[in-house]
Enzyme design. Sequence first.
Site, short mmCIF file in Angstrom:
data_model
loop_
_atom_site.label_atom_id
_atom_site.label_comp_id
_atom_site.label_asym_id
_atom_site.label_seq_id
_atom_site.Cartn_x
_atom_site.Cartn_y
_atom_site.Cartn_z
N ARG A 1 14.12 -7.49 -3.85
CA ARG A 1 13.59 -6.83 -4.98
C ARG A 1 14.30 -7.07 -6.15
O ARG A 1 13.88 -7.03 -6.82
CB ARG A 1 13.12 -5.58 -4.94
CG ARG A 1 12.19 -5.70 -3.24
CD ARG A 1 10.71 -6.21 -3.36
NE ARG A 1 9.64 -5.87 -2.53
CZ ARG A 1 8.93 -7.49 -2.44
NH1 ARG A 1 9.21 -8.70 -2.96
NH2 ARG A 1 8.24 -7.35 -1.76
N SER B 1 -0.21 -7.74 6.45
CA SER B 1 0.36 -7.31 4.83
C SER B 1 1.92 -8.15 5.18
O SER B 1 2.86 -7.67 5.94
CB SER B 1 0.69 -6.21 4.19
OG SER B 1 1.87 -6.56 3.12
N ASP C 1 -4.10 -10.99 -4.03
CA ASP C 1 -3.65 -10.14 -5.15
C ASP C 1 -3.07 -10.21 -6.23
O ASP C 1 -3.48 -10.11 -7.13
CB ASP C 1 -2.91 -8.59 -4.66
CG ASP C 1 -3.44 -8.39 -3.61
OD1 ASP C 1 -4.11 -6.81 -3.57
OD2 ASP C 1 -3.92 -8.40 -2.04
N ASP D 1 8.73 -0.58 -2.95
CA ASP D 1 8.95 -1.98 -3.70
C ASP D 1 8.53 -1.63 -4.57
O ASP D 1 9.53 -2.16 -5.91
CB ASP D 1 7.83 -3.50 -2.98
CG ASP D 1 9.00 -3.80 -1.39
OD1 ASP D 1 9.83 -3.54 -1.21
OD2 ASP D 1 7.96 -4.03 -1.49
N1 ARG Z 1 8.91 -1.64 5.04
C1 ARG Z 1 10.20 -2.38 4.00
C2 ARG Z 1 10.69 -2.60 2.94
O1 ARG Z 1 10.56 -1.16 2.36
C3 ARG Z 1 9.33 -3.86 4.16
C4 ARG Z 1 8.11 -3.80 2.88
C5 ARG Z 1 7.52 -5.11 2.39
N2 ARG Z 1 6.52 -5.16 3.20
C6 ARG Z 1 5.60 -5.42 3.72
N3 ARG Z 1 4.95 -6.10 5.40
N4 ARG Z 1 4.89 -5.92 3.23
O2 ARG Z 1 11.74 -2.67 3.35
#
Ligand code: ARG
Length: 419
Positions: A99, A180, A19, A128
């Site tokens: 993040r 993912s 991506d 995110d």
């Molecule tokens: N659910 C988790 C959060 O919101 C992880 C998000 C990213 N997860 C991923 N498998 N790309 O903090």
Amino acid sequence: MTTDAPNGTVVLAYSGGLDTSALIPWLKEKYGYDVVACLVDLGRVKGIPAIMERAKAAGAIDAVAIDAKEEFAEHHCLPALMANALYEDKYPLSTAIGRPVIAKKLVETAHKYGATAVAHGCTGKGNDQVRIDIGVRALDPNLTIIAPARAADWPSREELLDYVAAHDIPVNLTKKSPYSIDENMWGRSNECGVLEDPWVAPPEDAFQFVASAADAPGEPQHVVVSFEKGKPVALDGKPMGMVELIEAIDAIGNRHGFGRVDMIENRLVGIKSREVYEVAGALALITAHRELEDLVLTRDLLHFKRTIESKLSDMIYEGQWFDPLTEACKAFLFQSQERVTGDIRLKFYKGGCVADGRRSDFSLYSYKLATYSKEDEFSHEAAAGFIQLWGLPIEVWARVGKEHHMMKELEDEAVSEPI
Ligand code: ARG
């Protein structure tokens, strides 16, 4: 760096995956920006030079890799540890605490390159996007935020593969995974694929670091974690910095099959999602830290701290790292850690990690008060008086209730009696 793109330069949060690689020509073609790719290393990033090359091959005018491991460990993992931070009592927030660091590095890089915008590849369904967008707005409200994966014209995965092929972008398609993934030193998050059915047990290939408990060694392993003012500083007496220590304890947990979390969680955008985490180091350190707090903090401080812990966990999850309340919670936490100094012995065995020994110069545990032996110095006589007063409000309440009840019975009798 000078640019002749109509809208100038955008700094893109870059991972090297499909991506974000596709985003490089996409941002140029659809949005009119030259792209600086920015990879933020929070631990566990491998092959950085190859990732940088890939960004340039995709058309980035420059590619930077920022080593933010130390900053992440000291200023994000550590406060999360002091808060024993677990979202919904299970997830140590590994993705979430990373993040704000990414937002900060994007903004710093934008300033360095004179960019007017930052971009990321987050979709409109996740948490995110919230964390990065709000982080950027908190640090520089004048930057434009571009999130093409939220836009209606963002291609499907199949179309994206065609798009990168048409642009000769060297994405490694042989490693096509149904999942993912997001990972850093505090943990690995995994969703999508078969995990989207909450009834299906996570297959072994959903885990990359934590061994299955069945394959874990048949012998337990003990590790002593030493803390100073709430910060882990040594393992088995060997002094270590935060990054090294997190990685070392994570490796031990992984080997012993400890640190798999499989959960349904409530996302900020209103949906429930199923995610699988590998968080051995974070959970082991939280176990040790909480155990030490139980030894050295007063009951009131421990109990009140829980409300701060739960509030801060939610705020981290919900993208409010730069909110003044987060700063205030952190100030409380650091103050609360003044005496959180001492050693905790952890035992890892077959998927488990428990504390089985604790000691501290600030221990509030008193043998002479706790013992049932003849060395007991606790004042048993005082207990009767204490209970007399402690229970007084309840007793008064009960007495009043009883009298009222009796009166009511008399009244009821009077009403029902024939005149
Ligand atoms: N659910 C988790 C959060 O919101 C992880 C998000 C990213 N997860 C991923 N498998 N790309 O903090």
